[in-house]
Design a protein around this motif. Structure first.
Motif, mmCIF file in Angstrom:
data_model
loop_
_atom_site.group_PDB
_atom_site.id
_atom_site.type_symbol
_atom_site.label_atom_id
_atom_site.label_comp_id
_atom_site.label_asym_id
_atom_site.label_seq_id
_atom_site.Cartn_x
_atom_site.Cartn_y
_atom_site.Cartn_z
ATOM 1 N N ASN A 138 6.636 13.716 97.904
ATOM 2 C CA ASN A 138 8.075 13.993 97.918
ATOM 3 C C ASN A 138 8.359 15.479 98.096
ATOM 4 O O ASN A 138 9.408 15.980 97.705
ATOM 5 C CB ASN A 138 8.770 13.471 96.657
ATOM 6 C CG ASN A 138 10.129 12.862 96.970
ATOM 7 O OD1 ASN A 138 10.464 12.629 98.135
ATOM 8 N ND2 ASN A 138 10.914 12.609 95.949
ATOM 9 N N ASP A 169 10.848 21.206 98.487
ATOM 10 C CA ASP A 169 12.195 20.894 97.980
ATOM 11 C C ASP A 169 12.328 21.143 96.491
ATOM 12 O O ASP A 169 13.435 21.093 95.944
ATOM 13 C CB ASP A 169 12.535 19.431 98.288
ATOM 14 C CG ASP A 169 12.682 19.180 99.782
ATOM 15 O OD1 ASP A 169 13.321 20.012 100.456
ATOM 16 O OD2 ASP A 169 12.138 18.185 100.291
ATOM 17 N N VAL A 324 15.475 16.199 93.795
ATOM 18 C CA VAL A 324 15.218 16.217 95.231
ATOM 19 C C VAL A 324 15.990 15.095 95.927
ATOM 20 O O VAL A 324 16.591 15.301 96.988
ATOM 21 C CB VAL A 324 13.702 16.092 95.510
ATOM 22 C CG1 VAL A 324 13.440 15.796 96.987
ATOM 23 C CG2 VAL A 324 12.984 17.379 95.095
ATOM 24 N N GLU A 325 15.973 13.919 95.336
ATOM 25 C CA GLU A 325 16.688 12.777 95.938
ATOM 26 C C GLU A 325 18.193 13.019 95.960
ATOM 27 O O GLU A 325 18.869 12.755 96.967
ATOM 28 C CB GLU A 325 16.362 11.497 95.166
ATOM 29 C CG GLU A 325 16.989 10.236 95.752
ATOM 30 C CD GLU A 325 16.526 9.938 97.173
ATOM 31 O OE1 GLU A 325 17.298 9.278 97.915
ATOM 32 O OE2 GLU A 325 15.415 10.359 97.544
ATOM 33 N N ASN A 327 19.760 15.935 95.878
ATOM 34 C CA ASN A 327 20.049 17.009 96.834
ATOM 35 C C ASN A 327 19.956 16.510 98.272
ATOM 36 O O ASN A 327 20.733 16.934 99.142
ATOM 37 C CB ASN A 327 19.074 18.177 96.625
ATOM 38 C CG ASN A 327 19.348 18.940 95.348
ATOM 39 O OD1 ASN A 327 20.398 18.767 94.725
ATOM 40 N ND2 ASN A 327 18.420 19.781 94.951
ATOM 41 N N TRP A 328 18.997 15.594 98.518
ATOM 42 C CA TRP A 328 18.851 15.076 99.875
ATOM 43 C C TRP A 328 20.069 14.251 100.283
ATOM 44 O O TRP A 328 20.540 14.347 101.413
ATOM 45 C CB TRP A 328 17.590 14.248 100.016
ATOM 46 C CG TRP A 328 17.586 13.429 101.293
ATOM 47 C CD1 TRP A 328 17.556 12.090 101.414
ATOM 48 C CD2 TRP A 328 17.671 13.952 102.620
ATOM 49 N NE1 TRP A 328 17.606 11.711 102.727
ATOM 50 C CE2 TRP A 328 17.684 12.849 103.511
ATOM 51 C CE3 TRP A 328 17.742 15.234 103.155
ATOM 52 C CZ2 TRP A 328 17.762 12.994 104.877
ATOM 53 C CZ3 TRP A 328 17.817 15.378 104.535
ATOM 54 C CH2 TRP A 328 17.821 14.264 105.380
ATOM 55 N N GLU A 331 22.663 16.679 101.209
ATOM 56 C CA GLU A 331 22.307 17.329 102.469
ATOM 57 C C GLU A 331 22.446 16.367 103.644
ATOM 58 O O GLU A 331 22.900 16.763 104.732
ATOM 59 C CB GLU A 331 20.866 17.844 102.377
ATOM 60 C CG GLU A 331 20.277 18.402 103.666
ATOM 61 C CD GLU A 331 20.917 19.714 104.094
ATOM 62 O OE1 GLU A 331 20.627 20.166 105.214
ATOM 63 O OE2 GLU A 331 21.727 20.270 103.320
ATOM 64 N N LYS A 332 22.071 15.135 103.433
ATOM 65 C CA LYS A 332 22.174 14.140 104.510
ATOM 66 C C LYS A 332 23.615 13.947 104.948
ATOM 67 O O LYS A 332 23.914 13.874 106.153
ATOM 68 C CB LYS A 332 21.587 12.810 104.028
ATOM 69 C CG LYS A 332 21.571 11.727 105.094
ATOM 70 C CD LYS A 332 20.972 10.441 104.551
ATOM 71 C CE LYS A 332 20.990 9.344 105.596
ATOM 72 N NZ LYS A 332 20.451 8.058 105.062
#
Length: 464
Positions: A138, A169, A324-325, A327-328, A331-332
């Motif tokens: 990850n 990340d 991380v998830e 934030n992704w 960001e996505k």
């Protein structure tokens, strides 16, 4: 502050922490009294807080007269008893008394040096503190940092580890087995995670009544990561400089600390000789945090997430994965808007019937600004250009032009840009692009590839 203070502190950490086996030698009551008199003298002359030294000395005399150390029959047990008593009374975890090794073959510093030289390299330097650096699943970075060695020695290893972290990340720094070290090295690693000129810590030394401030450095040997989620692992064996790193990050709310409360040793100093059999570490300075105006002496640094040292890494990885998830997903959502805007703009370029020069003046800057918000923007543009260089050369020429503006070090951009121009029968401009690439190329393989492309284009022209 003079350099001798910092070097003394670092030397004490790396030589003073070496445990040297000592043979038990009997100690008399008179020897004990002489040792205590010398200890009080050293404390009076060197201990960072004179008033604490005075109070501790008074209590030490009384404790000795009351028979507190009577059960100690040799120098080793006497030194251990003194260490426990001094630490508890002065509330200073750095204070300690050590018994020197005895015997005909080796003694004092010679014993320490001999012991170190006869150890395998893997047990000595541990890559100057950087035991390992890797990227976990990850895209979570992990550094096992065992000591803060002198910066001149450790900097290349630190920079190599941080280079590996640059695109992660989240980052986990493991200090669970870190006994401390150079404050300059602590300052340097901290500086990777801040982009503001913050005061991290100050060290005050009694000798000279001097204070040295440690600010975030403007430059480090790699990419700064002021926004990456950061986790620091601690244990009861995390000491001194490792505690400072943890405390700096905690008080500035820059990292999440996971693990156990640290050892509680904040006062740097050096080793002093009591007699031929005993020596002691005395704190000659103290750390001052700019946020709390105090430090972690005796109390230790308390983590944000208290958990056993053995479970700390798994817990930090679990927390990092969640961040991380999250934030992704954010960001996505942002990227989707930017990608839609970019593709809509590029569609206008594809459908435009204006001359290339007009298309470039209207759209190139806008496309470049949009694509810069995405990872590896030059590759995003170039991948589309590669797809269209022979099918829609006018569109491809525009794309390669933008790609080169973003990155003029990829010589394949120049080669296919020239091919697209050749498809438009603009050989003069195609040749100009190749020559431009040749001026920038530094690698022989790239130069050969551009020359081959030029020869290919010239041959195709002759064939026509």
């Amino acid at each position: 502050m003079s350099l001798k203070h910092l070097s003394t502190a670092a030397l004490a950490l790396f030589l003073g922490l070496v445990v040297i086996p000592s043979q038990a030698s009997a100690i008399s009551q008179n020897e004990k009294q002489a040792a205590i008199e010398k200890i009080t003298q050293l404390m009076t002359e060197h201990y960072v807080f004179p008033e604490v030294a005075t109070q501790t000395n008074d209590k030490l005399y009384k404790a000795f007269q009351a028979g507190h150390f009577a059960s100690a029959q040799d120098h080793t047990s006497f030194s251990k008893a003194l260490t426990e008593w001094l630490r508890a009374t002065a509330k200073d975890r750095h204070l300690r008394v050590r018994a020197n090794p005895v015997g005909e073959e080796v003694s004092g510093i010679e014993s320490s040096i001999r012991d170190n030289l006869l150890k395998p390299t893997r047990h000595k330097f541990l890559n100057y503190g950087v035991l390992s650096a890797r990227v976990l699943e990850n895209n979570i970075g992990y550094i096992d940092l065992r000591a803060f060695y002198r910066l001149a020695d450790s900097k290349p290893y630190i920079d190599a580890a941080m280079k590996l972290m640059a695109k992660t990340d989240a980052v986990i720094i493991d200090l669970r087995k870190n006994g401390g070290g150079s404050p300059r090295t602590v300052q340097y690693i901290c500086s990777y995670f801040f982009d503001e000129k913050l005061l991290l810590n100050s060290l005050y030394f009694r000798d000279g009544d001097e204070t040295t401030d440690f600010y975030v450095l403007d430059e480090v040997g790699g990419k700064k990561m002021p926004d990456v989620p950061l986790y620091v692992l601690t244990s009861s064996k995390t000491y001194s400089g490792a505690e400072e790193f943890s405390y700096n990050m905690l008080t500035r709310k820059r990292a999440t600390l996971v693990g156990e409360t640290t050892g509680g040793a904040a006062n740097p100093g050096g080793m002093f000789t009591i007699n031929d059999e005993l020596r002691m570490f005395i704190a000659t300075g103290t750390a001052i945090n700019p946020v709390t105006q105090t430090n972690w002496e005796t109390s230790g640094v308390k983590p944000d997430v208290a958990i056993g040292a053995n479970e700390a890494l798994d817990k930090a990885v679990e927390m990092a994965n969640k961040v991380v998830e999250t934030n992704w997903l954010t960001e996505k959502a942002r990227r989707e808007v930017e990608i839609d805007g970019l593709f809509a703009l590029l569609q206008k370029v594809r459908l435009s019937d204006k001359p290339l020069s007009d298309i470039k003046s209207i759209y190139a800057t806008k496309v470049s600004e949009l694509v810069k918000q995405l990872p590896e923007p030059d590759r995003v543009i170039a991948e589309m250009a590669y797809e269209y260089w022979d099918k829609e050369p006018k569109y491809a020429v525009f794309l390669f032009d933008v790609a080169v503006q973003l990155n003029n070090q990829n010589m394949y951009f120049f080669a296919y840009w020239a091919r697209a121009l050749a498809e438009l029968n603009d050989m003069q401009q195609a040749t100009s692009v190749i020559k431009r690439g040749l001026k920038l190329a530094s690698d022989k393989e790239d130069k050969d590839m551009l020359q081959d492309t030029l020869a290919e284009l010239e041959q195709s022209t002759v064939g026509l």
